[in-house]
Write a protein that holds these residues in place. Sequence first.
Motif, PDB file in Angstrom:
ATOM      1  N   MET A 188       0.858  -1.190   0.000  1.00 22.38           N
ATOM      2  CA  MET A 188       0.000   0.000   0.000  1.00 22.38           C
ATOM      3  C   MET A 188       0.887   1.230   0.000  1.00 22.38           C
ATOM      4  N   THR A 189       0.469   2.262  -0.757  1.00 22.41           N
ATOM      5  CA  THR A 189       1.192   3.545  -0.650  1.00 22.41           C
ATOM      6  C   THR A 189       0.168   4.628  -0.319  1.00 22.41           C
ATOM      7  N   TYR A 190       0.633   5.568   0.522  1.00 23.07           N
ATOM      8  CA  TYR A 190      -0.284   6.628   0.971  1.00 23.07           C
ATOM      9  C   TYR A 190       0.511   7.924   0.930  1.00 23.07           C
ATOM     10  N   SER A 191       0.001   8.904   0.192  1.00 25.08           N
ATOM     11  CA  SER A 191       0.753  10.171   0.148  1.00 25.08           C
ATOM     12  C   SER A 191       0.358  10.965   1.382  1.00 25.08           C
ATOM     13  N   ALA A 192       1.362  11.227   2.200  1.00 26.49           N
ATOM     14  CA  ALA A 192       1.093  11.757   3.542  1.00 26.49           C
ATOM     15  C   ALA A 192       0.385  13.110   3.483  1.00 26.49           C
ATOM     16  N   ASN A 237       7.247  12.591   0.521  1.00 29.70           N
ATOM     17  CA  ASN A 237       6.188  12.513   1.535  1.00 29.70           C
ATOM     18  C   ASN A 237       5.228  11.363   1.223  1.00 29.70           C
ATOM     19  N   LEU A 238       5.824  10.215   0.857  1.00 27.10           N
ATOM     20  CA  LEU A 238       5.016   9.053   0.464  1.00 27.10           C
ATOM     21  C   LEU A 238       5.309   7.899   1.431  1.00 27.10           C
ATOM     22  N   ILE A 239       4.217   7.313   1.961  1.00 27.55           N
ATOM     23  CA  ILE A 239       4.365   6.194   2.882  1.00 27.55           C
ATOM     24  C   ILE A 239       4.029   4.904   2.134  1.00 27.55           C
ATOM     25  N   ALA A 289       3.546   0.762   2.658  1.00 26.00           N
ATOM     26  CA  ALA A 289       3.456  -0.338   3.631  1.00 26.00           C
ATOM     27  C   ALA A 289       3.545  -1.636   2.847  1.00 26.00           C
ATOM     28  N   VAL A 322      -5.040   6.570  -1.292  1.00 17.86           N
ATOM     29  CA  VAL A 322      -4.357   5.406  -0.737  1.00 17.86           C
ATOM     30  C   VAL A 322      -4.414   4.345  -1.838  1.00 17.86           C
ATOM     31  N   GLY A 348      -1.534  13.874   0.706  1.00 19.11           N
ATOM     32  CA  GLY A 348      -2.561  13.823  -0.341  1.00 19.11           C
ATOM     33  C   GLY A 348      -3.811  13.136   0.163  1.00 19.11           C
TER      34      GLY A 348
END
Lengths: 151, 195
Positions: free
Chosen positions: A14-18, B170-172, B174, A23, A20
């Motif tokens: 999973m990627t989530y733009s902190a 700024n990309l997470i 998991a 998800v 933006g």
Amino acid sequence: APAKDDVKVTSEKMTYSADGQTVVFIKNVVVKHPQADIWANKVTVYLQDDKNAPKSENVGGMNPGKIERIVAQGNVRIKMEKGRRGTCDTATYTLNDELLVMTGSPKLSEGKNTIAGNIIKFWVKENRSEVLGSTNQPVEAIFSAPSKAKK
Amino acid sequence: MRKWLIWGALLALLGGGIYYLHSSVEEQIADKVSEAIGNNAKTNVDLSLKGIELKQGEAGKELWTLKATNGWYQKDESIIDLAEPDIMYFVQPNRDKVHIVAPNGTINQNTGVARLWGDVTVVNQKGTITSSELTFEDKKKLLIMTGNVIFTGDGFNGSSDNANWNLKDNLITATGNVVVNFRAEKLDDATGGEK
């Protein structure tokens, strides 16, 4: 513990733009939604910005919470209530109006009845669907006649 | 002449006593720490520091600050062992704050890598991530979290085996057994209480 209307998504990555509002889930993605389970290679969840998060008008309907829409791509399979099944390349589900739009060889079946075409729109709550054809993907509907009562 | 000799002996005794007291106190601190952080800080400590604050800047702007209640500097390996490290990172260009705290940590000045462990907590204005361990690679501007990663965001919470936070984009990301639950707001909040 997850509430009734919560949407649960599992995947391998999973990627989530902190900063933006998206998800993205990749690889063996499964979406468990109160009205439909969706399997796909990739699913993008678009979250609402707090500024434009509308109040939920449909009291008693699905509560969208923070999700604006869910876009599933690649080998999409959908399982809904009343034995309804769908397959397509891309499915976009907008939570607020509970509308599912299927494109890329979409097929929707309920029991033996099936519809196919270029684009299928399905209003989940109203249980109403609309099929749009194109020259190379005309609308095709198969309704099985009830079997004759034996004499 | 004899008087001078007696004075000299007394001074030597006094100096030795103070030195003995100082090093045994330091040893006790180092003992306690090496138990807590599990390596032999006791034997390698060159410098014991209390109330550390380190800062790193870039292009005239503060990039991150690191505070710790105690620190032990091992000159040969240029490693600083930290008690209760507390890092504040400023994500450019908007300087959004990312706050990282943990009970234990260590910094390797050669590689520019900080490693934190125990219950590590990372917070920014949109959510929180906790994990058993975190590695902060300064040069790559990358946080790598491993072990029982749990994250909460605006309207969702989830877990995974590992996660990393690329502070440049700024990309997470998991990876491994990712499970995310998007919370539907309670119907009362959403509809102002009418049913």
